[in-house]
Design an enzyme around this catalytic site. Structure first.
Site, PDB file in Angstrom:
ATOM      1  N   GLY A 198       0.738  -1.258   0.000  1.00 53.10           N
ATOM      2  CA  GLY A 198       0.000   0.000   0.000  1.00 53.10           C
ATOM      3  C   GLY A 198       0.763   1.302   0.000  1.00 53.10           C
ATOM      4  N   GLY A 201       2.692   2.680  -2.348  1.00 54.60           N
ATOM      5  CA  GLY A 201       2.954   3.250  -3.670  1.00 54.60           C
ATOM      6  C   GLY A 201       2.099   4.469  -3.977  1.00 54.60           C
ATOM      7  N   CYS A 235      -1.181   3.437  -5.590  1.00 56.78           N
ATOM      8  CA  CYS A 235      -1.834   2.295  -4.946  1.00 56.78           C
ATOM      9  C   CYS A 235      -2.881   2.805  -3.963  1.00 56.78           C
ATOM     10  CB  CYS A 235      -0.797   1.444  -4.207  1.00 56.78           C
ATOM     11  SG  CYS A 235      -1.503   0.003  -3.378  1.00 56.78           S
TER      12      CYS A 235
END
Length: 346
Positions: free
Chosen positions: A181, A183, A186
């Site tokens: 998570g 990114g 993301c």
């Protein structure tokens, strides 16, 4: 239900404390690492920064550019065998040291991996990539891949806890990808509530991996060269970048012109854009867990690369590390509430 009270930190929560140094110049710093991998027993030398296996980042064009500087690219899984043939027929022999072929865990993915490796046995790295590395099926797939390709170096992920790092290494992985998570494109943490602050994930997972003789990749969360330095300082062996390598000439994604300005499309591989492109849309049993954004066009990646590597060398001089390998031993993190003066944001 239980609550863990231990403090967990991300890149924005800390800075690296400077130390007295004997280094006179950034030019004295070596960023190259030399690894011998746990299960494949193969050796690798280079600068341990990786382009992410996203179709807007992990392209053949990116691999050619980064390999010239001895950086690694995990090629995205959507290239056909014909495209692999064309790329490798014109690439120098040295390219095999700096690329990996990516795969999911489906039957089609496994068959495609088998075909490409049969045609190009010189490929040494396999990246088995799923969003959730915690299923027994994933560990079993890693084990089967090790049995089928005993001489290949296997990257597997993503996970964020030490016990799963150990499980994947014992299942046959050589390098474990760490990050759920963090990114820039993301949305897993927003859609699911699941995740782990990246700096703490690196520290805990590196400790687990190194205890068994394996390595980890910090995957996601870096938005500046300073974040890359913090990831290495926390114990990451490799750092994987997506957003920082997006928007370049070598990056994938559509080039968009708006009001005379150029942008490149960048999206997560679990986004609606990616799923529509490759599987016809978002399945009715799931949600999109990625964003689609426009990144200002940045030109050739070599300019960004100089900024990243120059910043990393500078970090090493601030703490007295003449080699990247020494950085984690020379790193002391201090918790902060503020990192930079934002009076001028441009």
């Amino acid at each position: 239900m239980r609550i863990e009270q231990d403090l967990k930190l991300g890149f924005k929560d800390v800075m690296i404390k400077p130390k007295r140094s004997t280094l006179k110049s950034r030019s004295e710093v070596s960023l190259k690492r030399h690894f011998k991998f746990l299960n494949s027993q193969k050796e690798w030398k280079g600068i341990p920064i990786m382009a992410a296996n996203m179709d807007t980042v992990g392209t053949f064009e990116m691999a050619k550019s980064l390999a010239q500087h001895e950086l690694f690219t995990t090629i995205h899984k959507h290239y056909s065998l014909k495209e692999w043939n064309e790329f490798l027929s014109s690439a120098p022999q040295s390219i095999y040291n700096f690329i990996g072929i990516s795969t999911g865990t489906g039957a089609h993915d496994a068959e495609h991996l088998k075909q490409v490796l049969k045609a190009h046995p010189q490929l040494q790295f396999i990246c088995i990539d799923v969003a959730n590395g915690y299923s027994e099926y994933f560990a079993d797939f890693v084990r089967q891949t090790r049995q089928a390709h005993s001489d290949k170096t296997i990257i597997a992920g993503n996970v964020v806890t030490g016990e799963m790092v150990e499980q994947l290494l014992l299942s046959g992985a050589d390098i474990v990808k760490v990050g759920i998570g963090p990114g820039s494109v993301c949305t897993t943490r927003v859609k699911t509530g699941v995740g782990y602050p990246q700096l703490s994930a690196i520290i805990e997972c590196a400790d687990a991996a190194h205890g068994l003789g394996g390595q980890i990749i910090s995957d996601g969360g870096c938005s500046t060269p300073g974040d890359v330095a913090k990831a290495f300082g926390a114990g990451a062996d490799f750092v994987m970048l997506g957003g920082m390598f997006a928007g370049h000439t070598e990056s994938g994604g559509e080039l968009i012109v708006q009001h005379g300005e150029q942008f490149k499309q960048f999206y997560g591989m679990s986004s609606a854009t990616a799923m529509k492109k490759y599987v016809g849309g978002v399945a009715n049993y799931r949600a999109s867990e990625g964003k689609t954004v426009k990144v200002p066009y940045k030109g050739d990646v070599k300019e960004t690369l100089q900024d990243i590597l120059g910043g990393l060398r500078s970090t090493c001089t601030y703490v007295g590390a003449s080699r990247l390998k020494e950085l984690t031993k020379r790193t002391t993190f201090i918790r902060v509430a503020e990192q930079e003066n934002k009076t001028y944001t441009n």
